[in-house]
Every structure is written in C-alpha cells, then in structure tokens.
Scaffold this motif. Structure first.
Motif, short mmCIF file in Angstrom:
data_model
loop_
_atom_site.label_atom_id
_atom_site.label_comp_id
_atom_site.label_asym_id
_atom_site.label_seq_id
_atom_site.Cartn_x
_atom_site.Cartn_y
_atom_site.Cartn_z
N GLY A 39 0.79 -1.23 0.00
CA GLY A 39 0.00 0.00 0.00
C GLY A 39 0.82 1.27 0.00
O GLY A 39 0.27 2.37 0.16
N LYS A 40 2.12 1.16 -0.21
CA LYS A 40 2.99 2.35 -0.24
C LYS A 40 3.06 2.88 -1.66
O LYS A 40 3.17 2.11 -2.62
CB LYS A 40 4.39 2.00 0.25
N PRO A 41 3.02 4.21 -1.84
CA PRO A 41 3.09 4.77 -3.19
C PRO A 41 4.47 4.52 -3.80
O PRO A 41 5.49 4.70 -3.14
CB PRO A 41 2.83 6.26 -2.99
N VAL A 42 4.47 4.08 -5.07
CA VAL A 42 5.72 3.82 -5.78
C VAL A 42 5.83 4.63 -7.07
O VAL A 42 6.88 4.65 -7.69
CB VAL A 42 5.90 2.31 -6.09
N GLY A 43 4.75 5.29 -7.47
CA GLY A 43 4.80 6.07 -8.69
C GLY A 43 3.63 7.02 -8.84
O GLY A 43 2.57 6.81 -8.25
N LEU A 44 3.87 8.06 -9.62
CA LEU A 44 2.83 9.04 -9.95
C LEU A 44 2.81 9.21 -11.46
O LEU A 44 3.87 9.32 -12.08
CB LEU A 44 3.14 10.40 -9.31
N THR A 45 1.63 9.25 -12.04
CA THR A 45 1.49 9.49 -13.46
C THR A 45 0.62 10.72 -13.66
O THR A 45 -0.48 10.79 -13.10
CB THR A 45 0.85 8.28 -14.17
N LEU A 46 1.13 11.67 -14.43
CA LEU A 46 0.39 12.88 -14.77
C LEU A 46 0.01 12.81 -16.25
O LEU A 46 0.89 12.88 -17.12
CB LEU A 46 1.22 14.13 -14.50
N GLU A 47 -1.26 12.62 -16.51
CA GLU A 47 -1.76 12.58 -17.88
C GLU A 47 -1.97 14.01 -18.39
O GLU A 47 -2.19 14.92 -17.60
CB GLU A 47 -3.09 11.82 -17.94
N HIS A 48 -1.90 14.20 -19.71
CA HIS A 48 -2.12 15.52 -20.33
C HIS A 48 -1.16 16.55 -19.72
O HIS A 48 -1.54 17.69 -19.45
CB HIS A 48 -3.57 15.98 -20.16
N TYR A 49 0.09 16.14 -19.53
CA TYR A 49 1.05 16.97 -18.80
C TYR A 49 1.20 18.38 -19.38
O TYR A 49 1.21 19.36 -18.63
CB TYR A 49 2.42 16.28 -18.73
N SER A 50 1.29 18.51 -20.69
CA SER A 50 1.51 19.84 -21.28
C SER A 50 0.31 20.75 -21.09
O SER A 50 0.44 21.97 -21.13
CB SER A 50 1.84 19.73 -22.77
N GLN A 51 -0.85 20.18 -20.84
CA GLN A 51 -2.06 20.98 -20.64
C GLN A 51 -2.22 21.43 -19.19
O GLN A 51 -2.87 22.44 -18.92
CB GLN A 51 -3.29 20.19 -21.06
N ILE A 52 -1.64 20.67 -18.24
CA ILE A 52 -1.81 21.04 -16.83
C ILE A 52 -0.59 21.74 -16.25
O ILE A 52 -0.67 22.35 -15.19
CB ILE A 52 -2.17 19.82 -15.96
N SER A 53 0.56 21.67 -16.95
CA SER A 53 1.76 22.32 -16.46
C SER A 53 1.87 23.72 -17.07
O SER A 53 1.56 23.93 -18.23
CB SER A 53 2.99 21.49 -16.86
N ASP A 54 2.35 24.65 -16.26
CA ASP A 54 2.53 26.01 -16.78
C ASP A 54 3.99 26.29 -17.10
O ASP A 54 4.38 27.43 -17.34
CB ASP A 54 1.97 27.05 -15.81
N THR A 55 4.82 25.25 -17.13
CA THR A 55 6.23 25.41 -17.47
C THR A 55 6.67 24.23 -18.34
O THR A 55 6.10 23.16 -18.27
CB THR A 55 7.10 25.50 -16.21
N ARG A 56 7.68 24.45 -19.13
CA ARG A 56 8.19 23.39 -20.01
C ARG A 56 9.44 22.73 -19.43
O ARG A 56 10.00 21.82 -20.02
CB ARG A 56 8.49 23.95 -21.38
N SER A 57 9.87 23.19 -18.26
CA SER A 57 11.07 22.61 -17.65
C SER A 57 10.73 21.92 -16.34
O SER A 57 9.71 22.21 -15.71
CB SER A 57 12.13 23.69 -17.41
N ILE A 58 11.60 21.01 -15.95
CA ILE A 58 11.45 20.30 -14.68
C ILE A 58 12.70 20.58 -13.85
O ILE A 58 13.81 20.34 -14.30
CB ILE A 58 11.29 18.78 -14.90
N GLU A 59 12.50 21.12 -12.68
CA GLU A 59 13.61 21.46 -11.79
C GLU A 59 13.55 20.56 -10.58
O GLU A 59 12.49 20.36 -10.00
CB GLU A 59 13.48 22.93 -11.36
N THR A 60 14.69 20.01 -10.19
CA THR A 60 14.72 19.19 -8.98
C THR A 60 15.38 19.97 -7.86
O THR A 60 16.37 20.68 -8.08
CB THR A 60 15.48 17.87 -9.21
N LEU A 61 14.82 19.85 -6.70
CA LEU A 61 15.33 20.56 -5.53
C LEU A 61 15.64 19.58 -4.40
O LEU A 61 15.38 19.84 -3.24
CB LEU A 61 14.31 21.60 -5.06
N LEU A 62 16.18 18.44 -4.76
CA LEU A 62 16.50 17.40 -3.78
C LEU A 62 17.89 17.64 -3.23
O LEU A 62 18.81 18.02 -3.96
CB LEU A 62 16.41 16.02 -4.41
N PRO A 63 18.09 17.37 -1.94
CA PRO A 63 19.43 17.52 -1.37
C PRO A 63 20.37 16.44 -1.91
O PRO A 63 19.93 15.36 -2.30
CB PRO A 63 19.21 17.34 0.13
N VAL A 64 21.65 16.73 -1.95
CA VAL A 64 22.62 15.77 -2.43
C VAL A 64 22.76 14.62 -1.44
O VAL A 64 22.78 13.46 -1.81
CB VAL A 64 24.00 16.45 -2.65
#
Length: 71
Positions: A39-64
């Motif tokens: 029952g633990k989440p292992v993935g997320l799927t975003l359908e119609h991504y270009s229609q729901i996102s307001d940016t064309r880039s993906i930035e990661t802010l994870l610590p090293v």
C-alpha cells in the motif's frame, strides 16, 4: 527517483521507488498513483502533462545527501 516524459502520450511518470506496482488509483482525470503490495506509493502518473503544467522545464530541488540519518 526517476522522472520520464512520454511525448507520444503527453504523460509524465515519476517513479518513487524501484518496487513493482500492484495497484493504481486514479485520483482524477490527470493523476494516477501507483502502490506496491504493502500500500505504499511507488509512482505518480500525470496525464495531459503539457495541458496542466505552466512550465516546459522540470527542476529538482532534492538535497545531495539523504535527509534521514540512522538512529
């Protein structure tokens, strides 16, 4: 974590774990959450991504370094 974009289906998939998905729950028309057999989440799927996102880039802010330290 792996992030993949599939332009042929306009889908963004975020794999949170290497564990296999045993079931999925469609939260709405654009968001699907995949769960493992515990029952633990292992993935997320975003359908119609270009229609729901307001940016064309993906930035990661994870610590090293991992935030969690052994007790």
């Amino acid at each position: 974590m792996k992030i993949r974009y599939f332009p042929e289906t306009d889908t963004l998939h975020i794999a949170l774990s290497d564990r296999d998905s045993s079931c999925s729950d469609a939260i709405n028309d654009n968001l699907i959450v995949d769960f493992d057999d515990q029952g633990k989440p292992v993935g997320l799927t975003l359908e119609h991504y270009s229609q729901i996102s307001d940016t064309r880039s993906i930035e990661t802010l994870l610590p090293v370094a991992p935030l969690l330290q052994p007790a």
